[in-house]
Design an enzyme around this catalytic site. Structure first.
Site, short mmCIF file in Angstrom:
data_model
loop_
_atom_site.label_atom_id
_atom_site.label_comp_id
_atom_site.label_asym_id
_atom_site.label_seq_id
_atom_site.Cartn_x
_atom_site.Cartn_y
_atom_site.Cartn_z
N HIS A 277 35.71 -3.48 2.07
CA HIS A 277 34.74 -3.82 3.01
C HIS A 277 35.54 -3.30 4.72
CE1 HIS A 277 33.78 -7.50 5.45
NE2 HIS A 277 34.71 -8.01 5.82
N ARG B 160 27.94 -3.71 18.04
CA ARG B 160 28.99 -4.46 17.96
C ARG B 160 29.89 -4.23 16.45
NH1 ARG B 160 31.89 -9.87 17.62
NH2 ARG B 160 29.72 -10.30 17.87
N ASP C 222 24.62 -7.13 20.00
CA ASP C 222 25.52 -7.40 21.13
C ASP C 222 26.48 -6.66 21.95
OD1 ASP C 222 27.62 -7.70 19.67
OD2 ASP C 222 26.93 -10.52 20.08
N CYS D 106 32.55 -5.02 14.28
CA CYS D 106 33.46 -5.92 14.79
C CYS D 106 34.27 -5.55 13.18
CB CYS D 106 33.15 -7.90 14.14
SG CYS D 106 34.29 -8.58 14.96
N CYS E 264 36.49 -10.65 21.15
CA CYS E 264 36.31 -10.95 19.12
C CYS E 264 37.23 -11.90 19.00
CB CYS E 264 35.13 -10.81 19.30
SG CYS E 264 35.45 -9.28 18.80
N HIS F 145 31.63 -6.22 10.35
CA HIS F 145 30.91 -6.56 10.18
C HIS F 145 29.73 -5.86 11.97
CE1 HIS F 145 31.68 -9.92 7.29
NE2 HIS F 145 30.28 -10.33 7.16
#
Length: 177
Positions: free
Chosen positions: A148, A163, A155, A165, A111, A151
Site C-alpha cells: 500500500h 494527485r 484534484d 497522495c 495535504c 491514494h
C-alpha cells in the site's frame, strides 16, 4: 461533472502510459524466493511480483513501513520524512526498491503527504477501489510487491489533473547527484 472530469483524467493517464488496470495482488504465505508470479500490463510490459509471508515482510521492514505497506496504514499528515522534501531525485518502494515516482512530478498539495502528478511509468502501480472509512477512494499499490502506497485523487494540477497522495513510510528517496 465530477464523473466526467475523473473519466477524462483516467483516459489521459492511460494515454500517457501512467496507469495500469490490472488489480491483482500477489498471494502471501510463500517463501521470499517465490518471485515467479508475472503480471502483464500490456503487450510490452510484464512485472515479476514479489511474494513473501507476513513474517518475512516483518523481518525486512521497519514497524512503520510494515504498518503502511502491508496493513494499509497511514502516517499522520505533515509527519512523514518526504512530505516537504524539495530535493531532486527518485522515489522507490521501501519494500521492493521499485522505482515509483520522480521528483519532477512532485508538487505542493498542502495535504501533508508527498504528492505527485503521476507515477514513474505504467509498470509502477496498481489501482483498487477503497471503501474504508465511509469513503470511496482509489488506493495505489506497488505493482511489484503489492504494498500500500496511498491514494490517488482527481484534484491535482495539469497535465494529468491527478494527485497521488503517498505515505513517506512507503518510500525511499535517492537524491540526484
Amino acid at each position: 461533472m465530477k464523473m466526467i472530469k475523473t473519466l477524462a483524467s483516467v483516459i489521459l493517464l492511460l494515454s500517457l502510459g501512467a496507469c495500469s488496470t490490472d488489480t491483482s495482488l500477489p498471494s502471501t504465505g510463500k517463501p521470499a524466493d517465490a518471485t515467479t508470479t508475472t503480471t502483464a500490463m500490456n503487450k510490452n510490459d510484464t512485472v515479476q511480483q514479489i511474494v513473501r509471508s507476513d513474517e518475512e515482510w516483518k523481518k525486512t521492514l521497519t514497524p512503520e513501513q510494515y504498518h503502511i505497506l502491508r496493513e494499509k496504514g497511514t502516517e499522520r499528515a505533515f509527519t512523514g520524512k518526504y512530505w516537504d522534501n524539495h530535493e531532486k531525485g527518485k522515489y522507490y518502494c521501501a519494500a521492493c526498491n521499485t522505482l515509483l515516482f520522480l521528483s519532477d512530478e512532485k508538487f505542493e498539495s498542502g495535504c501533508g503527504w508527498p504528492s505527485f502528478t503521476m507515477p514513474f511509468d505504467s509498470s509502477s502501480c496498481d489501482y483498487h477501489v477503497d471503501t474504508s472509512f465511509g469513503m470511496k477512494r482509489t488506493e495505489v499499490t506497488c505493482k511489484k510487491c503489492g504494498g500500500h502506497l496511498g491514494h490517488v485523487f482527481d484534484d491535482g494540477p495539469p497535465p494529468t489533473g491527478m494527485r497521488y497522495c503517498i505515505n513517506s513510510g512507503s518510500l525511499v528517496f535517492e537524491k540526484k547527484e
